[in-house]
Motif scaffolding. Structure first.
Motif, mmCIF file in Angstrom:
data_model
loop_
_atom_site.group_PDB
_atom_site.id
_atom_site.type_symbol
_atom_site.label_atom_id
_atom_site.label_comp_id
_atom_site.label_asym_id
_atom_site.label_seq_id
_atom_site.Cartn_x
_atom_site.Cartn_y
_atom_site.Cartn_z
ATOM 1 N N ILE A 250 2.884 -8.522 -3.104
ATOM 2 C CA ILE A 250 2.732 -8.004 -1.761
ATOM 3 C C ILE A 250 3.381 -7.624 -0.730
ATOM 4 C CG2 ILE A 250 1.222 -9.214 0.741
ATOM 5 C CD1 ILE A 250 -1.135 -11.106 -0.670
ATOM 6 N N TYR A 251 4.985 -8.304 -0.975
ATOM 7 C CA TYR A 251 5.727 -8.317 -0.105
ATOM 8 C C TYR A 251 6.317 -6.891 -0.740
ATOM 9 C CZ TYR A 251 6.842 -13.297 1.302
ATOM 10 O OH TYR A 251 6.445 -13.948 2.508
ATOM 11 N N GLU A 252 6.781 -6.835 -2.260
ATOM 12 C CA GLU A 252 6.511 -5.399 -2.976
ATOM 13 C C GLU A 252 5.603 -4.445 -2.255
ATOM 14 O OE1 GLU A 252 9.562 -4.812 -4.647
ATOM 15 O OE2 GLU A 252 10.086 -6.792 -3.530
ATOM 16 N N ASN A 253 4.239 -4.299 -2.557
ATOM 17 C CA ASN A 253 3.472 -3.245 -1.773
ATOM 18 C C ASN A 253 3.327 -2.379 -3.447
ATOM 19 O OD1 ASN A 253 3.956 -3.314 1.527
ATOM 20 N ND2 ASN A 253 5.468 -1.862 0.871
ATOM 21 N N ARG A 263 -8.835 -2.484 -1.939
ATOM 22 C CA ARG A 263 -8.884 -1.138 -0.695
ATOM 23 C C ARG A 263 -10.280 -1.171 -0.962
ATOM 24 N NH1 ARG A 263 -7.524 3.643 -0.410
ATOM 25 N NH2 ARG A 263 -6.513 3.830 1.388
ATOM 26 N N GLU A 264 -11.095 -0.955 -2.632
ATOM 27 C CA GLU A 264 -12.317 -0.110 -2.455
ATOM 28 C C GLU A 264 -13.810 -1.007 -2.026
ATOM 29 O OE1 GLU A 264 -12.943 -0.256 -7.431
ATOM 30 O OE2 GLU A 264 -15.150 0.227 -6.697
ATOM 31 N N HIS A 265 -13.343 -2.097 -1.961
ATOM 32 C CA HIS A 265 -14.325 -3.017 -1.497
ATOM 33 C C HIS A 265 -14.304 -3.330 0.017
ATOM 34 C CE1 HIS A 265 -16.616 -3.977 -4.923
ATOM 35 N NE2 HIS A 265 -15.782 -4.041 -5.896
ATOM 36 N N ALA A 266 -13.070 -3.334 0.701
ATOM 37 C CA ALA A 266 -12.763 -3.432 1.878
ATOM 38 C C ALA A 266 -13.477 -2.429 3.251
ATOM 39 C CB ALA A 266 -11.314 -3.285 2.868
ATOM 40 N N THR A 267 -14.106 -2.749 4.447
ATOM 41 C CA THR A 267 -14.388 -2.244 4.739
ATOM 42 C C THR A 267 -13.351 -1.072 6.380
ATOM 43 O OG1 THR A 267 -13.948 -3.480 7.306
ATOM 44 C CG2 THR A 267 -15.770 -4.058 6.188
ATOM 45 N N LYS A 268 -13.560 -0.452 6.491
ATOM 46 C CA LYS A 268 -13.158 0.515 7.561
ATOM 47 C C LYS A 268 -11.772 0.114 8.542
ATOM 48 C CE LYS A 268 -13.311 5.506 9.567
ATOM 49 N NZ LYS A 268 -13.736 6.070 10.648
ATOM 50 N N GLU A 269 -12.027 -0.666 8.597
ATOM 51 C CA GLU A 269 -11.523 -1.738 9.895
ATOM 52 C C GLU A 269 -10.501 -2.010 8.966
ATOM 53 O OE1 GLU A 269 -10.135 -1.939 13.231
ATOM 54 O OE2 GLU A 269 -12.178 -1.170 12.500
ATOM 55 N N GLU A 270 -10.750 -3.131 7.883
ATOM 56 C CA GLU A 270 -9.561 -3.667 6.543
ATOM 57 C C GLU A 270 -9.390 -3.105 5.986
ATOM 58 O OE1 GLU A 270 -13.198 -7.470 5.838
ATOM 59 O OE2 GLU A 270 -13.141 -5.615 4.653
ATOM 60 N N ARG A 271 -9.362 -2.101 5.356
ATOM 61 C CA ARG A 271 -8.427 -1.190 5.191
ATOM 62 C C ARG A 271 -7.695 -0.325 5.244
ATOM 63 N NH1 ARG A 271 -12.420 3.972 2.914
ATOM 64 N NH2 ARG A 271 -13.587 1.951 1.393
ATOM 65 N N LYS A 272 -7.210 -0.009 6.706
ATOM 66 C CA LYS A 272 -6.819 -0.098 7.420
ATOM 67 C C LYS A 272 -5.774 -0.923 7.796
ATOM 68 C CE LYS A 272 -6.983 1.953 12.360
ATOM 69 N NZ LYS A 272 -7.388 2.326 13.913
ATOM 70 N N GLU A 273 -5.908 -1.847 7.752
ATOM 71 C CA GLU A 273 -4.978 -3.349 8.102
ATOM 72 C C GLU A 273 -4.073 -3.424 6.637
ATOM 73 O OE1 GLU A 273 -6.993 -6.979 9.417
ATOM 74 O OE2 GLU A 273 -5.338 -7.716 9.424
ATOM 75 N N LEU A 274 -4.385 -3.233 5.864
ATOM 76 C CA LEU A 274 -4.025 -3.254 4.503
ATOM 77 C C LEU A 274 -3.328 -2.079 4.198
ATOM 78 C CD1 LEU A 274 -4.289 -5.183 2.057
ATOM 79 C CD2 LEU A 274 -6.526 -3.458 0.877
ATOM 80 N N TYR A 276 -2.063 -0.694 6.758
ATOM 81 C CA TYR A 276 -1.247 -0.438 7.348
ATOM 82 C C TYR A 276 0.727 -1.848 6.981
ATOM 83 C CZ TYR A 276 1.863 -3.393 11.619
ATOM 84 O OH TYR A 276 2.939 -3.953 11.753
ATOM 85 N N TRP A 277 -0.824 -3.025 6.519
ATOM 86 C CA TRP A 277 1.059 -3.290 5.555
ATOM 87 C C TRP A 277 1.278 -3.092 4.469
ATOM 88 C CZ3 TRP A 277 2.548 -7.362 8.462
ATOM 89 C CH2 TRP A 277 1.287 -8.306 9.589
ATOM 90 N N TYR A 278 0.564 -2.123 4.012
ATOM 91 C CA TYR A 278 1.605 -2.018 2.439
ATOM 92 C C TYR A 278 2.513 -0.379 2.577
ATOM 93 C CZ TYR A 278 -0.562 -4.706 -1.202
ATOM 94 O OH TYR A 278 -0.589 -5.995 -1.670
ATOM 95 N N SER A 279 2.365 -0.529 4.579
ATOM 96 C CA SER A 279 3.341 0.917 4.242
ATOM 97 C C SER A 279 4.787 0.414 5.175
ATOM 98 C CB SER A 279 2.360 1.483 6.032
ATOM 99 O OG SER A 279 2.900 0.987 6.868
ATOM 100 N N ILE A 285 6.237 -13.176 6.684
ATOM 101 C CA ILE A 285 4.533 -14.288 6.369
ATOM 102 C C ILE A 285 3.293 -13.459 6.773
ATOM 103 C CG2 ILE A 285 4.784 -16.123 8.089
ATOM 104 C CD1 ILE A 285 4.866 -16.390 3.742
ATOM 105 N N ASP A 286 3.649 -13.054 7.875
ATOM 106 C CA ASP A 286 2.820 -12.826 7.999
ATOM 107 C C ASP A 286 1.762 -11.479 7.503
ATOM 108 O OD1 ASP A 286 2.477 -13.918 10.298
ATOM 109 O OD2 ASP A 286 3.460 -12.352 11.734
ATOM 110 N N LYS A 287 2.527 -10.434 6.865
ATOM 111 C CA LYS A 287 1.629 -9.736 5.490
ATOM 112 C C LYS A 287 1.369 -10.320 5.136
ATOM 113 C CE LYS A 287 3.689 -5.693 2.900
ATOM 114 N NZ LYS A 287 4.820 -5.298 1.892
#
Lengths: 344, 344
Positions: A250-253, A263-274, A276-279, A285-287
């Protein structure tokens, strides 16, 4: 290895099976260790060959050469004929480690300084090249027909490993990595070498083409399952056992199976958050908390375990197809259990 | 190529012979060029295979694959069977160039940016590895016996190339490089690949073991002579023809055959001066003047030419041993002339 508590009967059985299997594994490991000692490179110049001996001597579980020996045994071959080809697989694996460590700028491998860290990138490149070539030499005792069959598999496997490595590098910057892309990548990077190890062992034992392919496919799917388990354990494993940094992927994206399924099963909102973290790469640790929350909500932990089970089952079904007494095939099923334990 | 003046009868004859030979070479070069076009890698991922196509497409004289074809022709083999193995040799040669360029930090190769310059070291390492493996695949159409014989030679040659490269690296810091050390290094780095190219061509044509070894030794000694000529031309060549920086080896403190022979035959005083110049890297032209003066005083220019002649003669004597009409062997003698011209 995990210390088992003797409360659940099911686990005790598993423990004994595992102990048997560990003894079984030990025997093969000893054969490989003896062969490695026997065939330590004494060639000159030492500057080229010593780094090869260095990385090979640091061990690891030697699972791939053991797979060659196990398959040779399964089909009633002469184990002696399989020993040098088994080392070829181990050398080849170590060649890829030397070059991968340069590419990853890894300072350590099996807790020892990597070759390029000790001797510079040039020695790493050249001794890697040399080790790959040495691997080819270790098939030369085989008779021409079997030699050719083994070399074809070996070369093809090597190319797929290179392709898998390149796909893995591509994923870092590739926007749309699909689930199929991922499965192909881990098949090439992990599945094919164990598959080929089994197949080469089978060919040396003069197994028929169909059986050799079955044991190849067993190895391929166990390898895929193992790699998915590796992704799973990175986040959901017992880190004290696992011996790695928790959630390093996760740290390494890293676009692991967990990330891709989430990403496939996330809601639109969750995907956006995902996204964001992977960008960004951050040690925050919050990531990890944020991403794990989405992983749990999308239930990718369960999905990953089901996927592992699926590939394990496909693997076992190939094992079934081989017309040899079940008793002789048992170590293969146990090897799969050993590799796919949730503890290590 | 040098513009010949038509004043000396001997030279005119040489010119015509050379023209014939150039036509002869052209024909083979065309076969290789067509095969390279036909077998351009279309595999994926492109990031791995395009760099291979890139370096291969930049050409060079394709002498090594031509040697495979020439030897196959000499022994009456089917040229079609030799084409893919000939490409294997060319691919292998290019793999070594990719990795050597990383090691030498070379920005250009054949006037084009090197792969690691364009795509980074990681792509250089990986596409080099892949190209070596692809080379192995190009033997797979051969029947098992010949396949095995060719792969053995090929692997052995690859290892000697790695060893030669390592010796060359060692020489940079090694105090006492002997003449024998040097001959071994150039034999491994240059002689063996041309030797093996001939031998592989011979084996594909089902030449007997003795003849295959003779053509191997012909190639080995011509290769050694060629490398010594390379050292000679660096200092004593016509730079306008040679297309390289005059005396680049002296600036780089390279322990060439000229340096080694000069050191051997120098007076105590001269050796001291030579050691002084080779103790530092400088662009000072006085260094070149100083070293060349000692080279001339110790007559290493003449000695080097005699050494080239000696290895050429040894090569030719191996050619003599092959029981095939002289007429068919002529192109080999002319290839040696072509490679050992003092102009290029």
């Amino acid at each position: 290895m995990r210390i088992f508590t003797f409360t659940e009967p099911r686990k005790i059985v598993f423990l004994f099976k595992l102990l048997d299997f560990m003894e079984f594994l030990d025997r093969y490991q000893q054969i490989v260790a003896d062969a490695i000692a026997k065939y330590t490179f004494k060639d000159k110049p030492a500057e080229l060959y010593e780094p090869m001996n260095y990385i090979i001597s640091h061990g690891g579980k030697r699972l791939r050469p053991i797979m060659v020996l196990m398959a040779c045994d399964l089909f009633g071959g002469n184990l002696k004929e399989a020993i040098k080809p088994a080392l070829a697989i181990e050398f080849f694996h170590n060649f890829t480690l030397i070059h991968d460590d340069i590419m990853d700028e890894a300072p350590l491998r099996r807790n020892k300084p990597t070759i390029h860290t000790l001797h510079g990138i040039n020695v790493g490149i050249l001794s890697g090249d040399g080790l790959m070539l040495k691997a080819y030499k270790f098939f030369e005792d085989l008779e021409p027909e079997i030699f050719k069959a083994c070399i074809r598999i070996f070369t093809h496997t090597g190319l797929l490993l290179c392709e898998g490595q390149q796909y893995d590098i591509n994923f870092e910057t590739q926007e749309n990595v699909t689930f199929d892309d991922y499965i192909r990548m881990i098949t090439y990077k992990t599945g094919v070498l164990s598959a080929s190890s089994f197949e080469i062992g089978a060919l040396i034992a003069k197994a028929n083409f169909k059986d050799a392919k079955s044991i190849f496919n067993f190895g391929k799917h166990i390898g895929i399952a193992f790699q998915i388990m590796d992704d799973y354990l990175d986040v959901f494993g017992d880190q004290a056992q696992f011996g790695k940094k928790h959630a390093g992927d996760i740290y390494e994206n890293k676009k692991t199976v967990l990330y891709l399924m989430a990403r496939e099963h996330a809601t639109k909102e969750e995907r956006k958050e995902l996204d964001y973290w992977y960008s960004k790469k951050t040690d925050n640790i919050d990531k990890v908390y944020g991403v794990e929350k989405i992983f749990r909500r999308t239930k990718v932990d369960e999905k990953a375990l089901r996927l592992i089970e699926k590939h394990n089952e496909i693997g076992q079904s190939y094992l079934q197809k081989i017309d040899i007494p079940e008793e002789k095939k048992k170590p293969f099923a146990e090897l799969a259990n050993y590799l796919l334990r949730r503890e290590s």
